[in-house]
Design a protein around this motif. Structure first.
Motif, PDB file in Angstrom:
ATOM      1  N   ALA A  74      54.930  66.612 -16.333  1.00  0.00           N
ATOM      2  CA  ALA A  74      53.599  66.041 -16.531  1.00  0.00           C
ATOM      3  C   ALA A  74      52.809  67.465 -16.468  1.00  0.00           C
ATOM      4  CB  ALA A  74      53.021  65.113 -15.524  1.00  0.00           C
ATOM      5  N   SER A  75      51.577  67.145 -17.112  1.00  0.00           N
ATOM      6  CA  SER A  75      50.677  68.411 -17.162  1.00  0.00           C
ATOM      7  C   SER A  75      50.215  68.904 -15.828  1.00  0.00           C
ATOM      8  CB  SER A  75      49.435  68.204 -18.066  1.00  0.00           C
ATOM      9  OG  SER A  75      48.662  67.092 -17.431  1.00  0.00           O
ATOM     10  N   SER A  77      47.688  70.103 -12.676  1.00  0.00           N
ATOM     11  CA  SER A  77      46.307  69.411 -12.631  1.00  0.00           C
ATOM     12  C   SER A  77      45.278  70.628 -12.349  1.00  0.00           C
ATOM     13  CB  SER A  77      46.200  68.513 -11.212  1.00  0.00           C
ATOM     14  OG  SER A  77      47.074  69.014 -10.391  1.00  0.00           O
TER      15      SER A  77
ATOM     16  N   GLY B  20      48.486  62.188 -15.068  1.00  0.00           N
ATOM     17  CA  GLY B  20      49.479  61.994 -15.685  1.00  0.00           C
ATOM     18  C   GLY B  20      50.068  60.339 -16.259  1.00  0.00           C
ATOM     19  N   HIS B  22      51.000  58.249 -18.459  1.00  0.00           N
ATOM     20  CA  HIS B  22      51.504  58.198 -19.779  1.00  0.00           C
ATOM     21  C   HIS B  22      50.717  57.025 -20.837  1.00  0.00           C
ATOM     22  CE1 HIS B  22      55.770  60.603 -19.300  1.00  0.00           C
ATOM     23  NE2 HIS B  22      54.745  61.161 -18.241  1.00  0.00           N
TER      24      HIS B  22
END
Lengths: 172, 192
Positions: A74-75, A77, B20, B22
Motif C-alpha cells: 500500500a502507498s 502515508s 489503503g 483498495h
C-alpha cells in the motif's frame, strides 16, 4: 485587406485568443470570404479530430489492476520531505549524544587505530607521500567534537534534501 | 451542483484510497480506465502494449497516491502518470518521443467531400486516425487531451508540466504536421 496569419485562426479555434483579439478576428471574418473559407477548413479538421472514437479499456481491465494492486505494498502515508526531516533530526540527535557521551569511547578507538597505524608503518609511508602531516590526524578526527561535526554534516545534507523536497512540493 | 457533488465523491474516494482502501481505488480505476486507456493507446500509436502500460499507470498511481496533494485535478495527475508510462515504454523500445518516424512521412490523400456519404465519412475518419499516428508521441498526447478528453491548453500544461505557450505551440505544430502529411481538405474539397 490585412488577413490574419493561419496561426491566429487556429488560436481562435482552440480558444487561445484574448477577448479583444477574438473580437477583432470575428469582425475581420465578417468581411473576408477567404479567411472564412480557411476557418471552415480548419474547423473541419477540428470536427474530424473531435469525432474520433475513444478507445475503451478491454473487458476485465479493472479486475486485473486490482489483482496487481493486491501484490503491491500500500502507498506510504507520509510524504518524502517529512521522512527526510525525521531522519535529519534523528541523525542530529545521535550527533549530540555521541559528542556528549561518546568521547571516551571514540578516543579509545582512535588510540587503538593510531597505534595499529604506527605499528604497521602506514602513517610514515603516507607522510612520505605528503598525504598527511606528522600530527596524529586520526585521533583528531575521531574526538567527540569531530563526531559531533560529522553528524551535523550528515544531518545537514539530509535536512537540505528534506527542504528541497518541501520546495518541490510547494512548487507542485 | 451535480459536478460539485461528483468532485466531492471523488475526493472521498481519493482520501479512502490514500488510507489503503483498495475498493475505493478500484472505483477510481473504473471511473478513469477508458480515458487512461485511450490516452495510452493513442500516445503509443498501437494497442499491443496499451493494456499493460495503462495498467502500469494505475499501479504507479496507487503506489504514489500519498504524493498527490490535491492542488490539481486527480485526472490531470493521473494522465501525467499515464503519459510518462507511455513515454517510458516508447523509449524502452527505442522510439523517440518527440520526433516524427521518418518512414511514415509519405503524403496521404484525403477523400473529397461535398455531401459526405457514409463510406467517405469512414474513409476520412480512417485517414485522421492515420494522421494522428504519424505525429510524434508528445504531439499525439496533446491532440488526444485537447480533442478527445476536452482539456484546455492550461490543463494540458499542468498534465505535461510544461508552459501553456509550449502546449499551444505543440498543438499548432501537430495541426501543421497533419496538414502537411495530407492533401488536406483545404485543397481537395473545392476540386471534388
Amino acid at each position: 485587406m490585412n488577413c490574419p496569419p493561419l496561426q491566429s485562426i487556429e488560436d481562435y479555434l482552440i480558444g487561445a485568443l484574448a477577448q479583444s483579439e477574438r473580437r477583432t478576428l470575428e469582425e475581420h471574418l465578417e468581411t473576408c470570404s477567404s479567411c472564412r473559407q480557411t476557418l471552415a477548413h480548419e474547423q473541419e479538421l477540428d470536427d474530424l479530430l473531435r469525432a474520433l472514437p475513444n478507445l475503451g479499456a478491454p473487458e476485465g481491465f479493472s479486475k486485473s489492476v486490482l489483482s496487481k494492486m493486491a501484490a503491491k505494498p500500500a502507498s506510504r502515508s507520509l510524504p518524502d520531505w517529512l521522512w527526510a526531516l525525521g531522519v535529519g533530526l534523528f541523525v542530529t540527535f545521535l550527533g549530540i549524544m555521541a559528542s556528549r557521551f561518546g568521547a571516551p569511547f571514540t578516543k579509545e578507538l582512535a588510540q587503538e587505530v593510531s597505534s595499529f597505524i604506527h605499528g604497521s608503518g602506514v602513517q610514515n609511508r603516507l607522510s612520505d607521500l605528503g598525504a598527511i602531516s606528522q600530527s596524529d590526524w586520526l585521533s583528531q578526527l575521531t574526538t567527540g567534537n569531530n563526531v559531533f561535526i560529522l553528524n551535523f554534516a550528515v544531518a545537514g545534507i539530509v535536512l537540505c534534501w528534506g527542504l528541497w523536497q518541501v520546495v518541490k512540493a510547494l512548487r507542485g | 451542483m451535480a459536478v460539485q457533488s461528483d468532485t466531492l465523491a471523488e475526493l472521498d474516494l481519493i482520501h479512502r484510497a490514500k488510507k489503503g482502501d483498495h475498493a475505493a481505488f478500484g472505483m477510481l480505476v473504473e471511473r478513469y480506465k477508458d480515458q487512461v486507456y485511450n490516452l495510452v493507446t493513442r500516445t503509443l500509436g498501437n494497442q499491443y502494449q496499451a493494456d499493460d502500460v495503462a495498467q502500469e499507470a494505475f499501479i504507479r498511481a496507487w503506489k504514489a497516491l500519498s504524493h498527490f496533494e490535491e492542488r490539481s485535478k486527480f485526472s490531470s495527475w493521473l494522465y501525467r502518470i499515464a503519459i510518462n508510462c507511455a513515454f517510458t515504454e516508447l523509449r524502452r523500445s527505442g522510439k523517440p518521443v518527440d520526433q516524427l518516424p521518418p518512414e511514415e512521412m509519405e503524403i496521404v490523400k484525403l477523400p473529397g467531400s461535398g455531401a459526405l456519404s457514409a463510406e467517405a465519412a469512414f474513409e476520412k475518419r480512417d485517414l485522421v486516425e492515420k494522421l494522428i499516428k504519424r505525429l510524434s508521441p508528445i504531439y499525439r498526447s496533446i491532440v488526444v487531451l485537447f480533442y478527445l478528453q476536452d482539456m484546455d491548453c492550461q490543463e494540458i500544461a499542468a498534465v505535461l508540466n510544461r508552459p501553456v505557450g509550449t502546449v499551444k505551440a505543440y498543438l499548432h505544430r501537430a495541426r501543421t504536421e497533419m496538414r502537411s502529411s495530407a492533401e488536406y481538405l483545404l485543397k481537395t474539397r473545392s476540386g471534388n
